[in-house]
Design a protein around this motif. Structure first.
Motif, PDB file in Angstrom:
ATOM      1  N   CYS A  83       0.632  -1.303  -0.133  1.00  0.00           N
ATOM      2  CA  CYS A  83      -0.096  -0.412  -0.154  1.00  0.00           C
ATOM      3  C   CYS A  83       1.031   0.904   0.036  1.00  0.00           C
ATOM      4  N   VAL A  86       2.314   1.612  -3.862  1.00  0.00           N
ATOM      5  CA  VAL A  86       0.942   2.344  -4.193  1.00  0.00           C
ATOM      6  C   VAL A  86       1.329   3.824  -3.961  1.00  0.00           C
ATOM      7  N   GLY A  87       0.883   3.618  -2.904  1.00  0.00           N
ATOM      8  CA  GLY A  87       0.755   5.420  -2.506  1.00  0.00           C
ATOM      9  C   GLY A  87       1.716   6.424  -2.587  1.00  0.00           C
ATOM     10  N   LEU A  90       2.117   6.409  -6.473  1.00  0.00           N
ATOM     11  CA  LEU A  90       0.680   7.441  -7.313  1.00  0.00           C
ATOM     12  C   LEU A  90       0.988   8.867  -6.707  1.00  0.00           C
ATOM     13  N   TRP A 149       6.576  11.341   1.422  1.00  0.00           N
ATOM     14  CA  TRP A 149       5.571  10.040   2.209  1.00  0.00           C
ATOM     15  C   TRP A 149       5.128  10.489   3.259  1.00  0.00           C
ATOM     16  N   LEU A 153       1.627   8.309   3.349  1.00  0.00           N
ATOM     17  CA  LEU A 153       1.214   7.850   4.675  1.00  0.00           C
ATOM     18  C   LEU A 153      -0.387   8.026   5.775  1.00  0.00           C
ATOM     19  N   GLU A 154      -0.424   9.273   5.507  1.00  0.00           N
ATOM     20  CA  GLU A 154      -1.145  10.262   5.836  1.00  0.00           C
ATOM     21  C   GLU A 154      -2.504   9.457   4.875  1.00  0.00           C
ATOM     22  N   THR A 155      -2.442   9.154   3.884  1.00  0.00           N
ATOM     23  CA  THR A 155      -3.640   8.434   2.814  1.00  0.00           C
ATOM     24  C   THR A 155      -3.269   7.184   2.335  1.00  0.00           C
ATOM     25  N   SER A 156      -3.201   6.339   3.388  1.00  0.00           N
ATOM     26  CA  SER A 156      -2.636   5.190   3.014  1.00  0.00           C
ATOM     27  C   SER A 156      -3.744   4.313   3.585  1.00  0.00           C
ATOM     28  N   PRO A 157      -4.783   3.712   2.515  1.00  0.00           N
ATOM     29  CA  PRO A 157      -5.872   2.968   2.936  1.00  0.00           C
ATOM     30  C   PRO A 157      -5.519   1.944   3.941  1.00  0.00           C
ATOM     31  N   VAL A 158      -4.288   0.828   3.634  1.00  0.00           N
ATOM     32  CA  VAL A 158      -4.017  -0.839   4.556  1.00  0.00           C
ATOM     33  C   VAL A 158      -3.626   0.618   5.706  1.00  0.00           C
ATOM     34  N   GLY A 159      -2.589   1.830   6.026  1.00  0.00           N
ATOM     35  CA  GLY A 159      -2.420   2.388   6.442  1.00  0.00           C
ATOM     36  C   GLY A 159      -3.148   2.573   7.597  1.00  0.00           C
ATOM     37  N   ASN A 160      -4.050   3.584   7.549  1.00  0.00           N
ATOM     38  CA  ASN A 160      -5.016   3.648   8.610  1.00  0.00           C
ATOM     39  C   ASN A 160      -6.214   2.929   8.402  1.00  0.00           C
ATOM     40  N   THR A 161      -6.000   2.250   7.944  1.00  0.00           N
ATOM     41  CA  THR A 161      -7.022   0.446   8.441  1.00  0.00           C
ATOM     42  C   THR A 161      -6.144   0.538   9.884  1.00  0.00           C
TER      43      THR A 161
ATOM     44  N   ALA C  72      -3.154  -4.395  -2.038  1.00  0.00           N
ATOM     45  CA  ALA C  72      -3.388  -4.210  -0.708  1.00  0.00           C
ATOM     46  C   ALA C  72      -4.217  -4.929  -0.130  1.00  0.00           C
ATOM     47  N   PRO C 125      -8.958   6.917   4.718  1.00  0.00           N
ATOM     48  CA  PRO C 125      -8.759   5.956   2.850  1.00  0.00           C
ATOM     49  C   PRO C 125      -8.576   4.493   3.771  1.00  0.00           C
TER      50      PRO C 125
END
Lengths: 176, 385, 176, 385
Positions: A83, A86-87, A90, A149, A153-161, C72, C125
């Motif tokens: 994630c 990809v982030g 992107l 970076w 981190l702020e917009t990562s789907p898995v990070g936020n999950t 991911a 997200p």
């Protein structure tokens, strides 16, 4: 005429996708829902089915598995790594930043694995902390890299999950 | 002139930043090896100037044309491909060993490259003849040419599932290297080199790599080893490489890693277990590090009689502090208890810039370290002449 | 003499493992730390490395990927499915319950995918909710199955990881 | 006797719980097919009794020996393997179609099985001859034997990467089924069956399965289709199956799914698109559902002249409410606007227990539905005789 690409992505196509998702609520809704199925194969092995893809989940032999594949908690780390990859790509691509190489090294610490085996009721068997180290090679200046970076981190789907509470809704069905 | 305690270097010299920029362009394929090499000419001249000014007796070209002490051969030989650890991991089964190494070194898999045998090895150009010829035209000093040793080359470039397309087994690949190195040494000798040093740093990894749980360096990570077998194999390869060659001083260099200034991340252990193999090696000199505690005591050579020459490491290439000449003198006098003074050469423990992109020192500190080494040699000569 | 097995697990070996982990703190500590590495392959593709295993992470083509593998957030769902599978089998086997077939079907809902693409700052997200439906075929009575399922949810490493806050410790290194 | 408006059933009857228990034991391999079948004898007698008591003219054995209307052939034919969706997913590339189906049906992949051609198809025992022979000994009524149609069998059992080991292509497998079915039909006729019904429910899935985004049932999920090609293929297979056979009534049954009481989960759409193919089929009767709105209007047959017999679905097998006879009479009178009264048969839309483990109704409700259907037939006969 060849289409412009950056970091292996077609820039026009990327723009189109973002535009589509922005303008079509049903498209965004589709991307809000993800599905998977895991079928037990015996012992501690499972086979995951995701759309047209499939892969194995196992446990290492020191956890009574046969070690034919990563285990569930390792897939979680890898998912975070994927994630963030990809982030980062992107956000770099959107900002026209070329990336030469990128790698994420992850290390997660379970709060107390003994609780999983029913050997303790102190703490919990989930990850307490996950270190994610990004290695990147790019002509961009370090400040730009740091900004991408942070955004990643702020917009990562898995990070936020992982960093938030997910509501897990369990259901069980006994099949004849 | 200086008969006793000749001074020399192990090999590399820190590269100037403008050379590193060109090296990157060459690695990206933006310029050719020849284009890069012509830029490197001036870097070599600088490295030579530093060594000459410091008063070094036997100099190298500072390995300015090499990205490091072994993987540069990928530029010279067909059949070798510079593969990143990432690429290698696509082929091997025991990926976890590589992962351990990456974590120990704190580097990404894309950053570390090693030459892998992917086809029949053939000379595209000479391995070091161009280096020697340029150096010959620009110095009157004696010339030392470091070459990657046959064992390290074999060990680094043999990746089982990939290399088997080209060679039946590791032994067959090793035989090819032996042949190529013999040819190269002969040409270097005929061209005017007086000292050929075969770099075999991974020998210590065989002995101490497992116990310390530290991986050594990229040259060593690509294969699992049985210590005794490996040491015998390495010794045999070195002997086959030098067999019957004369008219040039032949040496073997062994150290414990030179990729980091964190001494604790490098290997540790004395030469004891290697001595039986050293005695079997048909070379004139062993170029050994002795400037740190990690290398153990010189006394392990106490019972070794009629040993060959010793290239004694007397300065640490990885520190900012410059040793003083008295320290060096006493280190040499300790060596004299076990070695004939006529057989002792003075040199740093290793190069100052083994890996182009991560030199362990600056040119100015390196220069001062050479100066003090020369000063110590002068004191010793005065005493032992 | 053949060793006793249940649900594809060697009962003696399982007991031994639990005993080992219970009695050796360094063994438990080893099992508390997990690692992974993800290397970027270009575009939105990455390759994960986990011990001796490796697998691909990609995005579907409607997210500018080439759809060679799950993405991911799908790996996260699968990891939960795998974890619940292992946990259920572990708890069933410990209680001497035979399982004939088992499958977990998962569906996760992202809070707001637009935030990932930088198209919104409402919500986040990450997954808001994940449904996990267990299908099981077993001679055990429904009450026993329900008890095993509850225990599994309670002690699931991935379940706890998701339902709690994990501290993510990021680091970035620009490599020349 | 009853010349006009003969009453019959489509096939299955809800299985008693004690039969389902034995079916599970057979599926687990704990008892043989023959052992199971001897237990099923009594279940058949029950189903026969219900139909006889209700006054049905042409009865079936309630398919009590079958797990469902098509996968039971795996017991009868060598070369077929009952595979779960899970097993099939290991072979096919478009796994997401199966996932959609599993989610739509809310079932795990291990629960749904389909017979897959994994080797050359050969008769282990007759497909339905044993059913017919038992039934013949226990009723004086006319006998209908439902058989899985050649198209559905082919479609359900052809899994490309698996079946190619045994057959060159789907057409070759289909030819095998045509041959087997012709042989079976001949034997059934010779044994005393008066009506053979080929079940081809998936024909509606070809037309309406895509648009509704609903997957039909396990028999249909195992292959992607081009509608026109598929309908032509199905028609051709049916015609090759029945070609030249006489002395027995031959029918084709088409419906829109019968696996759930949720009407919205079943397919929807009129027979319009199928009529050209119906007209091509060289069979005596089409057994069609018409008891629900989902089947569309009978008026689609308005412009179709000199059509074959119609098995008119007049009761919904999936509801708890029993239709009243006036409703049925008016439905038949609507049909009379487009069909010759002599050509109209009365039957439920489909079976009452298509899938053994999930019957859509209870025996007692099914019995009442048959009773009211017979009552309506009597009224109609009185009027149109």
């Amino acid at each position: 005429m060849a289409e412009a690409t950056l970091n292996g992505l077609n820039l026009e196509r990327l723009k189109e996708i973002v535009k589509e998702v922005a303008s079509q609520p049903e498209k965004a809704e589709e991307l809000n829902v993800w599905r998977a199925r895991v079928r037990w194969l015996g012992g501690f092995r499972g086979r995951a089915y995701v759309r047209d893809h499939t892969f194995i989940i196992d446990e290492p032999s020191d956890l009574a598995g046969v070690d034919t594949a990563p285990n569930a908690v390792e897939y979680v780390l890898s998912a975070l790594g994927g994630c963030l990859t990809v982030g980062f790509i992107l956000n770099a691509t959107k900002n026209n930043v070329k990336i030469d190489d990128l790698e994420v090294s992850l290390e997660g610490r379970i709060d107390n694995i003994l609780t999983f085996l029913g050997l303790s009721d102190q703490g919990h068997p989930g990850y307490r902390e996950i270190k994610a180290k990004l290695y990147v090679r790019s002509p961009a200046d370090p400040k730009t890299i740091q900004d991408i970076w942070s955004k990643t981190l702020e917009t990562s789907p898995v990070g936020n999950t992982l960093s938030r509470n997910v509501k897990i809704v369990p259901e069980v069905s006994v099949v004849d | 002139m200086a008969d006793l305690f000749p001074t020399t270097v192990v090999g590399s010299w820190p590269r100037p930043s403008w050379l590193l920029a060109e090296l990157k362009r060459k690695n990206r394929g933006e310029i050719s090896y020849d284009e890069f090499s012509s830029v490197a000419d001036e870097a070599v001249l600088l490295a030579v100037k530093y060594q000459e000014d410091a008063g070094i007796d036997i100099i190298t070209d500072g390995e300015q044309r090499r990205d490091n002490f072994y993987s540069f051969v990928a530029d010279k030989l067909d059949g070798l491909k510079l593969m990143t650890v990432a690429e290698v991991m696509d082929y091997v089964e025991d990926k976890s060993r590589y992962e351990q190494m990456l974590r120990a070194l704190d580097v990404p898999a894309f950053a570390i490259k090693s030459p892998v045998a992917v086809g029949p090895i053939k000379k595209k150009r000479s391995i070091a003849l161009d280096e020697m010829q340029f150096l010959r035209r620009h110095t009157r000093k004696q010339i030392k040419i470091p070459l990657p040793g046959p064992y390290m080359l074999t060990r680094a470039s043999w990746i089982d599932p990939v290399s088997r397309y080209a060679y039946w087994d590791r032994e067959e690949l090793a035989t090819e290297y032996v042949r190529l190195l013999r040819e190269e040494i002969t040409q270097l000798r005929d061209g005017g080199a007086s000292f050929i040093q075969l770099d075999e740093p991974t020998l210590t990894e065989i002995v101490y790599g497992q116990a310390s749980k530290q991986t050594f360096m990229c040259a060593a990570i690509f294969s699992k080893v049985d210590p005794k077998e490996e040491l015998e194999f390495a010794t045999e390869l070195i002997n086959r490489t030098v067999k019957g060659l004369s008219g040039v001083k032949l040496g073997v260099h062994v150290c414990r890693g030179n990729w980091s200034r964190k001494e604790e991340s490098l290997l540790k252990g004395d030469y004891g277990p290697l001595i039986p193999y050293f005695q079997e090696m048909k070379v004139d000199q062993l170029v050994l590090e002795f400037a740190t505690q990690r290398a153990g005591e010189l006394s392990v050579f106490a019972d070794v009689s009629s040993f060959k020459e010793l290239g004694l490491g007397v300065v640490n290439p990885r520190t900012s502090e410059v040793e003083n000449s008295e320290q060096i003198v006493s280190k040499v006098e300790e060596a004299i208890r076990y070695f004939d003074p006529e057989k002792i050469y003075l040199n740093p423990d290793c190069g100052f810039g083994t890996f182009a992109e991560s030199p362990v020192n600056t040119s100015s500190t390196a220069f001062q370290k050479l100066e003090v080494m020369v000063k110590a040699a002068e004191k010793l000569r005065a005493k032992y002449a």
